[in-house]
Scaffold this motif. Structure first.
Motif, mmCIF file in Angstrom:
data_model
loop_
_atom_site.group_PDB
_atom_site.id
_atom_site.type_symbol
_atom_site.label_atom_id
_atom_site.label_comp_id
_atom_site.label_asym_id
_atom_site.label_seq_id
_atom_site.Cartn_x
_atom_site.Cartn_y
_atom_site.Cartn_z
ATOM 1 N N ILE A 145 0.847 -1.188 0.000
ATOM 2 C CA ILE A 145 0.000 0.000 0.000
ATOM 3 C C ILE A 145 0.885 1.241 0.000
ATOM 4 C CG2 ILE A 145 -1.786 1.301 1.230
ATOM 5 C CD1 ILE A 145 -2.710 -1.325 2.473
ATOM 6 N N ALA A 146 0.659 2.128 -0.943
ATOM 7 C CA ALA A 146 1.357 3.413 -0.998
ATOM 8 C C ALA A 146 0.342 4.525 -0.751
ATOM 9 C CB ALA A 146 2.040 3.601 -2.344
ATOM 10 N N TYR A 147 0.810 5.617 -0.146
ATOM 11 C CA TYR A 147 -0.085 6.712 0.246
ATOM 12 C C TYR A 147 0.567 8.033 -0.178
ATOM 13 C CZ TYR A 147 -3.745 8.621 3.400
ATOM 14 O OH TYR A 147 -4.863 9.232 3.935
ATOM 15 N N ALA A 148 -0.138 8.800 -1.001
ATOM 16 C CA ALA A 148 0.290 10.152 -1.365
ATOM 17 C C ALA A 148 -0.614 11.137 -0.637
ATOM 18 C CB ALA A 148 0.207 10.360 -2.873
ATOM 19 N N PHE A 149 -0.036 11.959 0.226
ATOM 20 C CA PHE A 149 -0.799 12.821 1.115
ATOM 21 C C PHE A 149 -1.063 14.186 0.483
ATOM 22 C CE2 PHE A 149 1.610 9.826 3.678
ATOM 23 C CZ PHE A 149 0.662 9.346 4.565
ATOM 24 N N GLN A 150 -1.852 15.005 1.199
ATOM 25 C CA GLN A 150 -2.137 16.360 0.719
ATOM 26 C C GLN A 150 -0.867 17.185 0.581
ATOM 27 O OE1 GLN A 150 -5.146 18.389 2.967
ATOM 28 N NE2 GLN A 150 -6.650 16.755 2.724
ATOM 29 N N SER A 151 0.047 17.039 1.510
ATOM 30 C CA SER A 151 1.362 17.680 1.395
ATOM 31 C C SER A 151 2.378 16.601 1.034
ATOM 32 C CB SER A 151 1.751 18.358 2.710
ATOM 33 O OG SER A 151 1.878 17.405 3.748
ATOM 34 N N PRO A 152 3.466 16.975 0.357
ATOM 35 C CA PRO A 152 4.422 15.947 -0.084
ATOM 36 C C PRO A 152 5.048 15.147 1.055
ATOM 37 C CG PRO A 152 4.758 17.971 -1.304
ATOM 38 C CD PRO A 152 3.782 18.299 -0.220
ATOM 39 N N ARG A 153 5.189 15.756 2.245
ATOM 40 C CA ARG A 153 5.747 15.067 3.417
ATOM 41 C C ARG A 153 7.129 14.474 3.152
ATOM 42 N NH1 ARG A 153 1.019 12.215 7.070
ATOM 43 N NH2 ARG A 153 -0.488 13.924 6.944
ATOM 44 N N LEU A 154 7.980 15.257 2.523
ATOM 45 C CA LEU A 154 9.354 14.822 2.312
ATOM 46 C C LEU A 154 10.186 15.163 3.546
ATOM 47 C CD1 LEU A 154 9.833 16.111 -1.344
ATOM 48 C CD2 LEU A 154 8.976 13.882 -0.568
ATOM 49 N N LEU A 155 11.128 14.299 3.874
ATOM 50 C CA LEU A 155 11.998 14.545 5.019
ATOM 51 C C LEU A 155 13.053 15.573 4.620
ATOM 52 C CD1 LEU A 155 12.492 10.892 6.319
ATOM 53 C CD2 LEU A 155 10.770 12.582 6.994
ATOM 54 N N PRO A 156 13.056 16.748 5.257
ATOM 55 C CA PRO A 156 13.939 17.830 4.791
ATOM 56 C C PRO A 156 15.416 17.539 4.960
ATOM 57 C CG PRO A 156 12.870 18.434 6.860
ATOM 58 C CD PRO A 156 12.213 17.173 6.390
ATOM 59 N N LEU A 165 13.507 22.443 -4.082
ATOM 60 C CA LEU A 165 12.567 22.103 -5.145
ATOM 61 C C LEU A 165 11.325 22.984 -5.074
ATOM 62 C CD1 LEU A 165 12.607 18.196 -4.978
ATOM 63 C CD2 LEU A 165 14.180 19.719 -6.198
ATOM 64 N N SER A 166 10.694 23.198 -6.224
ATOM 65 C CA SER A 166 9.392 23.842 -6.247
ATOM 66 C C SER A 166 8.344 22.876 -5.696
ATOM 67 C CB SER A 166 9.022 24.222 -7.681
ATOM 68 O OG SER A 166 8.786 23.057 -8.452
ATOM 69 N N LEU A 167 7.140 23.404 -5.398
ATOM 70 C CA LEU A 167 6.081 22.536 -4.894
ATOM 71 C C LEU A 167 5.728 21.467 -5.916
ATOM 72 C CD1 LEU A 167 3.962 21.754 -2.802
ATOM 73 C CD2 LEU A 167 2.444 23.513 -3.778
ATOM 74 N N GLY A 168 5.685 21.833 -7.190
ATOM 75 C CA GLY A 168 5.389 20.838 -8.214
ATOM 76 C C GLY A 168 6.431 19.738 -8.264
ATOM 77 N N GLN A 169 7.705 20.103 -8.121
ATOM 78 C CA GLN A 169 8.761 19.093 -8.095
ATOM 79 C C GLN A 169 8.660 18.219 -6.856
ATOM 80 O OE1 GLN A 169 12.059 21.859 -8.473
ATOM 81 N NE2 GLN A 169 12.505 21.135 -10.545
ATOM 82 N N GLN A 170 8.334 18.818 -5.715
ATOM 83 C CA GLN A 170 8.163 18.032 -4.492
ATOM 84 C C GLN A 170 7.037 17.011 -4.661
ATOM 85 O OE1 GLN A 170 7.846 20.385 -0.909
ATOM 86 N NE2 GLN A 170 9.485 21.756 -1.539
ATOM 87 N N ARG A 171 5.984 17.414 -5.339
ATOM 88 C CA ARG A 171 4.882 16.472 -5.553
ATOM 89 C C ARG A 171 5.282 15.371 -6.521
ATOM 90 N NH1 ARG A 171 0.603 17.830 -2.786
ATOM 91 N NH2 ARG A 171 0.170 20.003 -2.224
ATOM 92 N N ARG A 172 6.165 15.659 -7.460
ATOM 93 C CA ARG A 172 6.705 14.609 -8.322
ATOM 94 C C ARG A 172 7.539 13.609 -7.507
ATOM 95 N NH1 ARG A 172 7.195 15.237 -14.036
ATOM 96 N NH2 ARG A 172 5.926 16.985 -14.753
ATOM 97 N N VAL A 173 8.314 14.120 -6.575
ATOM 98 C CA VAL A 173 9.088 13.237 -5.706
ATOM 99 C C VAL A 173 8.147 12.348 -4.893
ATOM 100 C CG1 VAL A 173 10.717 13.123 -3.787
ATOM 101 C CG2 VAL A 173 11.040 14.828 -5.582
ATOM 102 N N ALA A 174 7.051 12.939 -4.391
ATOM 103 C CA ALA A 174 6.089 12.145 -3.619
ATOM 104 C C ALA A 174 5.468 11.044 -4.475
ATOM 105 C CB ALA A 174 5.004 13.063 -3.049
ATOM 106 N N LEU A 175 5.196 11.339 -5.752
ATOM 107 C CA LEU A 175 4.689 10.300 -6.646
ATOM 108 C C LEU A 175 5.734 9.207 -6.863
ATOM 109 C CD1 LEU A 175 2.748 12.159 -9.502
ATOM 110 C CD2 LEU A 175 1.818 10.587 -7.802
ATOM 111 N N ALA A 176 6.976 9.611 -7.056
ATOM 112 C CA ALA A 176 8.047 8.624 -7.236
ATOM 113 C C ALA A 176 8.162 7.733 -6.001
ATOM 114 C CB ALA A 176 9.376 9.326 -7.515
ATOM 115 N N ARG A 177 8.078 8.331 -4.823
ATOM 116 C CA ARG A 177 8.166 7.558 -3.578
ATOM 117 C C ARG A 177 7.014 6.569 -3.471
ATOM 118 N NH1 ARG A 177 7.865 11.231 1.555
ATOM 119 N NH2 ARG A 177 5.760 11.426 0.719
#
Length: 244
Positions: free
Chosen positions: A83-94, A136-148
């Motif tokens: 199960i993978a979960y993409a949240f409202q915010s990218p939730r990347l570890l800074p 990263l821009s917000l759009g790039q962060q969301r791409r990272v979240a999709l990759a994750r």
């Protein structure tokens, strides 16, 4: 692929900070077919995110059950479906670089680094692999979240307004990326949005919730082909037909 059967006898939010307890779901049943792309539409605060959290196992405090059923000829590992979960915010570890954020769900997999880089190539961010999320821009962060999310090759993909706060052009690019990723790595999807156009463009089925406790007030199949979903005029025509 994996089907999902939700039987929620009761889900309540307990009383807190002077607010009374609140019944969110009662005798609620929903089935999601294998390979389905189910979009949930409902007013804010009705329990859409709560439903995803229950499916993900993040909120076990409810009466009832959630079952995952593999399609014929398939079986789960001992750990159950991925199960993978993409949240409202990218939730990347800074404090982690982009590639390490993507590799995080893979744990001790010896091929984690290689798989993370392959996913970053797919989402067009290979050159950002060594950057930290703040660059990263917000759009790039969301791409990272999709990759994750996709690096797991998930059986079930949960998405809670994953493209919110983007301008329409940026959201459209990410919707197109999501369709391409799913074409290569099919999964059963539950997707929350407030955007009826996004619902029609992405979903194979739209379920509208309303009331307290939440109930299904509309269950609408979307019959657009992959090519038709890339045609804004056809998407808008279908949206008007579905929502008026």
């Amino acid at each position: 692929m994996t089907g999902i059967i939700l039987d929620i006898a009761e889900k309540r939010f307990p009383a807190a900070a002077g607010a009374p307890a609140r019944l969110i779901y009662s005798d609620f049943r929903l089935e999601v077919a294998p390979f389905g792309f189910l979009v949930l539409l409902a007013p804010s605060g009705l329990g859409k995110t709560t439903l995803l959290n229950m499916v993900a196992g993040l909120d076990p405090d409810f009466a009832g059950g959630i079952r995952f059923e593999p399609s014929p000829g398939r079986s789960f590992s001992a750990e159950g479906p991925r199960i993978a979960y993409a949240f409202q915010s990218p939730r990347l570890l800074p404090w982690r670089r982009v590639r390490d954020n993507v590799a995080l769900p893979l744990g001790r997999d010896p091929a984690a680094a290689e798989k993370a880089m392959a996913m970053l190539r797919e989402v067009g961010l290979e050159e950002q692999a060594d950057a930290y999320p703040e660059r990263l821009s917000l759009g790039q962060q969301r791409r990272v979240a999709l990759a994750r999310a996709f690096v797991l090759d998930p059986d079930v993909l949960l998405m809670d307004e994953p493209f919110v706060s983007l301008d329409e052009a940026g959201a459209a690019r990410l919707r197109d990326l999501l369709r391409r990723l799913l074409a290569r790595r099919p999964a059963t999807v539950m997707f929350v949005t407030h955007d009826s156009r996004e619902a029609v463009e992405l979903g194979t089925r739209i379920v509208r919730l309303d009331g307290v406790p939440a109930r299904i007030v509309a269950d609408i199949p979307v019959g657009l082909s992959a090519d038709e979903r890339r045609n804004p005029a056809l998407v808008e025509e279908c949206r008007r037909a579905v929502f008026g």
